[in-house]
Structures are given as structure tokens and as C-alpha cells.
Write an enzyme that holds these catalytic residues in place. Structure first.
Site, PDB file in Angstrom:
ATOM      1  N   GLU A   1     -13.769  25.779  30.803  1.00 22.36           N
ATOM      2  CA  GLU A   1     -13.892  24.338  30.547  1.00 22.36           C
ATOM      3  C   GLU A   1     -12.556  23.613  30.700  1.00 22.36           C
ATOM      4  OE1 GLU A   1     -15.848  23.851  26.753  1.00 22.36           O
ATOM      5  OE2 GLU A   1     -17.810  24.241  27.653  1.00 22.36           O
TER       6      GLU A   1
ATOM      7  N   GLU B   1     -23.395  28.142  29.770  1.00 19.58           N
ATOM      8  CA  GLU B   1     -23.431  28.141  28.302  1.00 19.58           C
ATOM      9  C   GLU B   1     -24.460  27.153  27.792  1.00 19.58           C
ATOM     10  OE1 GLU B   1     -19.847  27.318  26.169  1.00 19.58           O
ATOM     11  OE2 GLU B   1     -18.613  28.494  27.520  1.00 19.58           O
TER      12      GLU B   1
HETATM   13  C1  GAL Z   1     -17.862  25.505  24.673  1.00 21.02           C
HETATM   14  C2  GAL Z   1     -16.857  26.620  24.918  1.00 21.02           C
HETATM   15  C3  GAL Z   1     -17.259  27.903  24.196  1.00 21.02           C
HETATM   16  C4  GAL Z   1     -17.681  27.618  22.800  1.00 21.02           C
HETATM   17  C5  GAL Z   1     -18.801  26.605  22.821  1.00 21.02           C
HETATM   18  C6  GAL Z   1     -19.333  26.271  21.457  1.00 21.02           C
HETATM   19  O1  GAL Z   1     -17.267  24.260  24.860  1.00 21.02           O
HETATM   20  O2  GAL Z   1     -16.721  26.884  26.272  1.00 21.02           O
HETATM   21  O3  GAL Z   1     -16.160  28.778  24.231  1.00 21.02           O
HETATM   22  O4  GAL Z   1     -16.589  27.132  22.089  1.00 21.02           O
HETATM   23  O5  GAL Z   1     -18.329  25.414  23.380  1.00 21.02           O
HETATM   24  O6  GAL Z   1     -20.375  25.344  21.524  1.00 21.02           O
END
Ligand code: GAL
Length: 719
Positions: free
Chosen positions: A147, A303
Site C-alpha cells: 500500500e 485484501e
Molecule cells: C491494510 C494493510 C494491512 C492491514 C489492513 C487492516 O491497509 O495493507 O497490512 O493493516 O489494512 O485492515
């Protein structure tokens, strides 16, 4: 390890666990149908425990276990969180925020994007890691950093400033060119050398828009350069392994059109709030964006979470079924894989209470059963892989227009991304599929193209205007909607009529703007006017304080019938926030005029929305250019979209309007029926000529019954 079904898995952080748990993880992954894990995302401190000393044995051992279990690895370079030694030995790498505070070690992403040392060390680590794992059976993809820009997207340190100056010196042939571009004749802001340029840190009052805009572009480029430094190192060693970095939907800071050119597969992180009724739209819209960024190719959801996050003020849980439904929805919009953050819920640290695939309570839990069930469903979806929806509607999204909204001081708040989202949602709610287009796209292949709040036109707007005309001549309905074309590419106002060549193409002369100010109170006390008591103030009329812009539509216009058929009330045609004051050319139809009520009452009867019809194209399609001089409210957007669909003879995806709550998406011969509602819905005859591929639906003959908050996927037989 070529995928036969969509990828399924998540971020795996085995360094947080002992060996026995790691072995249990592998077993559970197999149980859940996991076939891809993102490994080592935040592992820099373990991969390079001391400056210049690498330790890759542990991660190779983990990869060996994955390979033996048939689980592929999306290997992270681990560079998103530099180790403590970096902060101690090289404090100049730490970012400095706008207020001059150094952001210290102890969280993550604590590096200045323009720092050459961090960039070199990250590339060195990537190269060394690639050399160590080259040819490993489990390695199928590289995941660079994490990110980019999410936590730190700019830094006000001295090195960044020096880099900014040399970046400017490359961009502008001379300091006079910069002076011209930024309009520094204003307020005596003239520079006589690049060395005089500072960062747009806190200043006595308003910033120079060109300065802010270039700062934004500079850091988008710096972050991209960090990505590219690592990508180059990886390509030297493992040229055949695809590379990605995870995007974040409509993330305003980095221009993903540019970034998408440098990744082998687009991947996205997405955390819609289960408490919002608009989250289903967010899933659809970001899915469309990701597919479109890759040039209408499948993407990976890198994710999401299984249940609740922990980083909002209030973190509600997904409702039963919603994890599956939104996963299927992503696949419908083009995802070839569904990954979650994270595999096993952390026992300690700031994300302890963020959901994962393996919850704290273990596997005798509803969540674990859900995770396994999704694995089973995804395994059936092999036939969708590689296919994409084909859409007839395009909505233009331009990061530079968004940066312009942030940099310019206009008369009212303008937000390009928000308008893109609104127009996308209008079509999505009406049942149509949408592609998201860059501003330099060829619009002619689409039946309808919307350019929402394109406040800044690229260059001098000529090329864009030419493509808009070409599209209209080829039969496309083009909507120039909301605040359009205030400035050219340098953020200089258009002289001789706002909108420049684009307004010319639409056949309007925009001579001024009017923005309502809906919250007027007495400046010192916040008191409201009391008409009977306040003898003079009470007699002053202030239509500009009315929050809504009302319009009247020509009585005989087809739009009126559309609004009536849709059951909209008489005040369906409204806008907010922005109005163009304009004069149309003679060959242009005035579709709506400012109404006698509302913020534009003083301009009652003047044109608000115009349409320039183009002669029918060779194939019979009739295009035209709409100029919509305000930000339309939802009912008006729905009516205009329906009119455009009528003119373009479009039908919703799946050939008809489905019952409330049902979204229909097609990937080639596979059709997804997604039931976002709380009730069971029977879709009559949809399974004729189809088989049920996956999902929660049941067939009764050729009818499909879709339970609440679930989805079903059908595939045409004989294909
Ligand atoms: C994202 C990040 C992850 C984790 C996740 C939690 O922004 O890439 O590592 O922190 O959020 O929601």
C-alpha cells in the site's frame, strides 16, 4: 502452480508464530482450500536483522512447506516497514510531516518516499531475496512493499526538498517556465532560481495551486520510483515471475493509471464498512476500477477481511452471508482471486482485534466454517477465470482532476472522485455494467460516456474536446457533468468562457459560476434571522443560502415522461453545490432551466442543462453532447441515465430490470446473481440453458432461488 480456480488465501505472517502453529497453519490452509498466501509483507526486520546481513533461511523453509502442500506464494519484498536499525543508523530516512514533526519508528511505513538510501536498501533486499528464492516451486508472484503512500505519502525533509527542486528543474526548461506555469506574478511569488522553491508547508495563507499540484505529482512519482527500483531488481533475477503491489481503490494520492502500467497484475485492498448501505456499491465500483486499470483484465482482491476491522471508530461486523456475497461480487466484477488480511488473527500488536481467516477462538467457530465454505465455492469457479464483463457505459476518472480539486480554491467544494462514484452508482443501481476510463481514452466504442466534475482539462483541452466530438459523431451519448473545465492542464482559468474547447464542443458559452452557501448565520453569534423581529435583515432575500438547486425541464421533453414513469415527484430535477451560468449556441437544445425556487432563483429561466444532438452515425446510433451545469441529485441522475439508455437502446445486464436487491453481472458465459437484500428472491426462468456453477442458490426447474445476502453463478450450457 497454474490456477485452475480463483486464488484464495491471505496475508500470512508466520514470523508472529511458533513452528507448531506454522505447521498447523499449513494443515488448516489445505482444509480451507487456500491456494495462495502473501508471505512476509512486513518482514524486513527478519530478512535483514542487521544492516547488510540477510537471513532468508526461515522464509525459504516456510516456502518449502507451502510447496509441499501445494500452496503458492505471493512473496513480499517486505519493505513496507523498515527495521529499527534504519531509524537509528539513518534518521534522515524518517519522514517529516507538514507541521515539521518527525514520524518516528514504532509503527510502519516510516520512510520518506524520496529518500535514496531507503530506495536503494529496498532494491538491494529485493534483489538478494529474489536471488535466494529464484526457481522455488512455491514462488508465483512478487508483492512489492505494501500500500504505497497509505501512511506516508509526502515528507517535508531536506532531502525531499532537494529532490523536488531537481524534479522541477527537469519538468520546466527554465525557472521562467515554472513562474509562468504557477502564475507567480500573483502576490509577488516570483522565483529567480529553483533553489528558492520551498515545500508547500504551512504558509501565512492560501497556497499557490500549481505548487500544491506539482508537489502531489512529485510524490506520486517518488512513490512509483520506489516501486520501480524494486521491480527492476526483481526483473533482473526472476524475469518470469509477475510483479504486483496492492492498490487501495480510489486512493487519491497516487495516480494508478500510471502505476497500472508498471504492474503485471492489478491487485486491490478493500474494506467497505458493513454499516453502510452503500458498501455493496463500493465493492462494485472499486472492482470496476481495478479491472479497468488493468485494461479490462482480471485483477486480484489482495485484501479484504472476513468480518470486522479494528481501525474505524466503530467497527461493525459483516452480516451473515456478506463475506461470501461480497467475495462473489468481486469475482463477478473481474477478480480472479480473493485474499484476506490476514490468515491468522494476531495475538498482539495494533491489529489484534482485526478479523482474520483463523480467529482467536480457533476452528470450532462459525467464522472458520464460513472460511472453508467460501474456499469450496471458489474452487468451482474455474470457468470464470480470464473472462471479463463487456460494458457499454464508461465513466471517466482522472487523478489529476482530483488533485486539481484539492489544489484550486474554487467557490464551492468540488470533488471529482465523489462525482465519479455518484455517476457510477446511478448506472449500477439501474442494473448496468460500467467501465472506468482514463481521460485520454477513445470514447467512441462506448454508447454512453460520463465525464464527471472534470474541473481541470488535460493540456489546453483541444485533444479531449476532439475525442468527445468524435465519440458523439460515432453515436456516443457524452455527458459533461458537474463543474467542468474551469482550468487547463496548468490550472490556469480558461479565458473567453469556462470549459474552453470542451464547452465549444457542447455548444455552450459558460460566463460565470454560482455556488450556494447553505449555512448562512450571523457571523459572530451564529444567530438565525427572525423575519418579524429583524426589521431590515429579515427583509433581505438570500436565495444563495438555499441548499438545493432546482431546475425545470422543458414540458414536452422525454425526460419528464421518464421521471413520471419512475414515480419521481415534481422536484426530481435538482442539483447542489455548483451552477454554471451560460448561454447556449443556436443549434443547442436547452433541456432544463434554473427554477424559480432554490438557490438559482435569481437566474430563473436561464439554461441549466443543454444537449447538442449529432447527426446519426453510419450504424444508426445517434450521439450527442450533454452539458450539465450542476451536480445532479440522485433522482435527476437516474432520469438522465434512463434517457441516455433509451437513446442508446441499452438494456440492463441480463436483459432486464431485476427485482430490488438483485445485482446481475456477466463474465463471458457466466452470470452472477447477487442478492444484496434481506429476503429470499426467486428469479423466474433464468436457468433456462444454464447450469448452476457455484453459490448459495437452488434451482427449481429453470427458476433460481437466491437466499438473502448470497449469490449464485450460472454458466450457459454448451459453451
Ligand atoms: C491494510 C494493510 C494491512 C492491514 C489492513 C487492516 O491497509 O495493507 O497490512 O493493516 O489494512 O485492515
Amino acid at each position: 502452480m497454474a490456477p485452475l480456480s480463483p486464488r484464495y488465501g491471505g496475508d500470512w505472517n508466520p514470523e508472529q508464530w511458533d513452528d507448531a502453529t506454522v505447521d498447523e497453519d499449513i494443515r488448516l490452509m489445505q482444509e480451507a482450500g487456500v491456494n495462495l498466501v502473501s508471505l512476509g509483507i512486513f518482514s524486513w526486520a527478519f530478512l535483514e536483522p542487521r544492516e547488510g546481513t540477510y537471513d532468508f533461511d526461515w522464509i525459504i523453509r516456510i516456502m518449502d512447506k507451502c510447496a509441499a502442500a501445494g500452496i503458492a506464494v505471493d512473496l513480499a519484498t517486505g519493505t513496507a516497514s523498515p527495521p529499527a536499525w534504519m531509524a537509528r543508523n539513518h534518521p534522515e530516512t524518517l519522514p517529516i510531516d507538514r507541521d515539521g514533526r518527525t514520524l518516528q519508528f514504532g509503527s510502519r511505513q516510516q520512510f520518506s518516499p524520496a529518500n535514496p538510501y531507503v530506495r536503494r536498501k529496498a532494491a538491494d533486499l529485493a534483489r538478494a531475496l529474489a536471488t535466494a528464492v529464484k526457481g522455488h516451486d512455491a514462488l508465483v508472484m512478487w508483492h512489492i512493499s505494501n500500500e504505497f503512500g497509505n501512511e506516508v505519502a509526502e515528507s517535508f525533509d531536506d532531502i525531499s526538498l532537494a529532490e523536488f527542486r531537481s524534479w522541477l528543474a527537469q519538468r520546466y526548461p527554465s525557472i521562467d517556465d515554472l513562474n509562468d506555469a504557477w502564475g507567480t506574478a500573483f502576490w509577488s511569488q516570483r522565483y529567480s532560481s529553483f533553489e528558492e522553491v520551498g515545500p508547500p508547508a504551512p504558509l501565512p495563507t492560501f497556497h499557490n495551486p500549481g505548487h500544491l499540484f506539482d508537489w502531489r505529482q512529485f510524490f506520486s512519482d517518488q512513490l512509483l520510483a520506489c516501486y520501480e527500483a524494486e521491480a527492476r531488481a526483481l526483473r533482473e533475477v526472476t524475469p518470469d515471475i509477475p510483479i504486483t503491489t496492492n492498490f487501495m481503490g480510489f486512493f487519491p494520492t497516487t495516480d494508478y493509471w500510471t502505476w497500472a502500467e508498471g504492474v503485471d497484475i492489478v491487485t486491490d485492498d478493500s474494506y467497505p464498512d458493513p454499516a453502510s448501505p452503500f458498501s455493496a456499491h463500493q465493492v462494485a465500483c472499486t472492482g470496476d476500477l481495478m479491472r479497468s486499470l488493468g485494461g479490462n483484465r482480471p485483477f486480484l482482491l489482495m485484501e479484504q477481511t472476513t468480518n470486522a476491522v479494528q481501525w474505524r471508530e466503530f467497527n461493525t461486523s459483516k452480516r451473515p452471508g456478506q463475506f461470501h456475497l461480497w467475495s462473489l461480487q468481486r469475482v463477478g466484477h473481474g477478480a480472479d482471486g480473493i485474499l484476506q488480511f490476514q490468515w491468522r488473527q494476531s495475538r498482539a500488536g495494533s491489529e489484534t482485534f482485526h478479523s482474520a481467516m483463523v480467529p482467536h477462538a480457533g476452528t470450532d467457530t462459525p467464522l472458520w466454517r464460513d472460511v472453508c465454505a467460501l474456499g469450496e465455492e471458489l474452487a468451482k469457479l474455474g470457468p470464470v477465470l480470464g473472462k471479463v464483463p463487456t460494458n457499454r457505459i464508461g465513466v471517466v476518472l482522472d487523478w489529476k482532476a482530483q488533485w486539481a480539486c484539492e489544489a484550486l480554491l474554487t467557490r464551492g467544494p468540488i470533488d471529482h472522485f465523489a462525482q465519479v462514484g455518484q455517476w457510477h452508482r446511478t448506472w449500477w443501481e439501474a442494473g448496468y455494467g460500467v467501465d472506468i476510463l482514463p481521460v485520454d481514452a477513445n470514447f467512441a466504442p462506448y454508447d454512453v460516456v460520463i465525464l464527471p466534475a472534470l474541473v481541470r482539462l488535460p493540456n489546453d483541452g483541444t485533444d479531449l474536446a476532439a475525442r468527445v466530438r468524435e465519440a458523439a459523431a460515432a453515436g456516443t451519448q457524452v455527458f459533461l457533468a458537474g463543474p467542468t473545465g474551469h482550468t487547463d492542464g496548468r490550472l490556469h482559468a480558461f479565458l473567453g468562457g469556462y470549459g474552453g474547447p470542451l464547452a465549444e464542443a457542447a455548444g455552450v458559452f459558460v460566463h460565470d459560476h454560482f455556488c450556494p452557501a447553505p449555512t448562512l448565520t450571523y457571523p459572530w453569534s451564529g444567530e438565525q434571522v427572525r423575519p418579524r423581529l429583524d426589521r431590515i435583515s429579515g427583509a433581505v432575500g438570500t436565495p444563495g443560502a438555499y441548499p438545493t438547486i432546482e431546475m425545470s425541464v422543458a414540458a414536452d421533453h422525454a425526460l419528464g415522461q421518464i421521471a413520471q414513469a419512475a414515480g419521481l415527484d415534481d422536484h426530481w430535477c435538482t442539483g447542489d453545490g455548483w451552477a454554471d451560468l451560460m448561454r447556449p449556441h443556436e443549434d443547442v437544445e436547452v433541456v432544463a432551466r434554473w427554477g424559480k425556487r432554490g438557490a438559482l432563483a435569481d437566474y430563473q429561466g436561464d439554461p441549466a442543462i443543454t444537449y447538442r444532438a449529432f447527426p446519426p452515425a453510419a450504424d444508426g446510433r445517434q450521439g450527442g453532447i450533454w452539458w450539465i451545469g450542476t451536480q445532479l441529485g440522485a433522482p435527476a441522475r437516474a432520469a438522465f441515465a434512463a434517457r441516455a439508455a433509451q437513446l442508446a437502446r441499452l438494456t440492463p445486464t441480463g436483459g432486464k430490470m431485476w427485482p430490488a436487491g438483485i445485482e446481475c453481472v456477466e463474465r463471458g458465459d457466466c452470470v452472477f446473481f447477487l442478492n444484496h437484500s434481506d429476503r429470499e428472491i426467486t428469479l423466474a426462468s433464468v436457468a433456462d440453458g444454464h447450469t448452476l456453477l457455484a453459490g448459495a442458490g437452488t434451482l427449481t426447474g429453470v427458476d433460481l432461488v437466491v437466499p438473502p445476502r448470497s449469490g449464485a453463478v450460472l454458466q450457459a450450457t454448451g459453451t
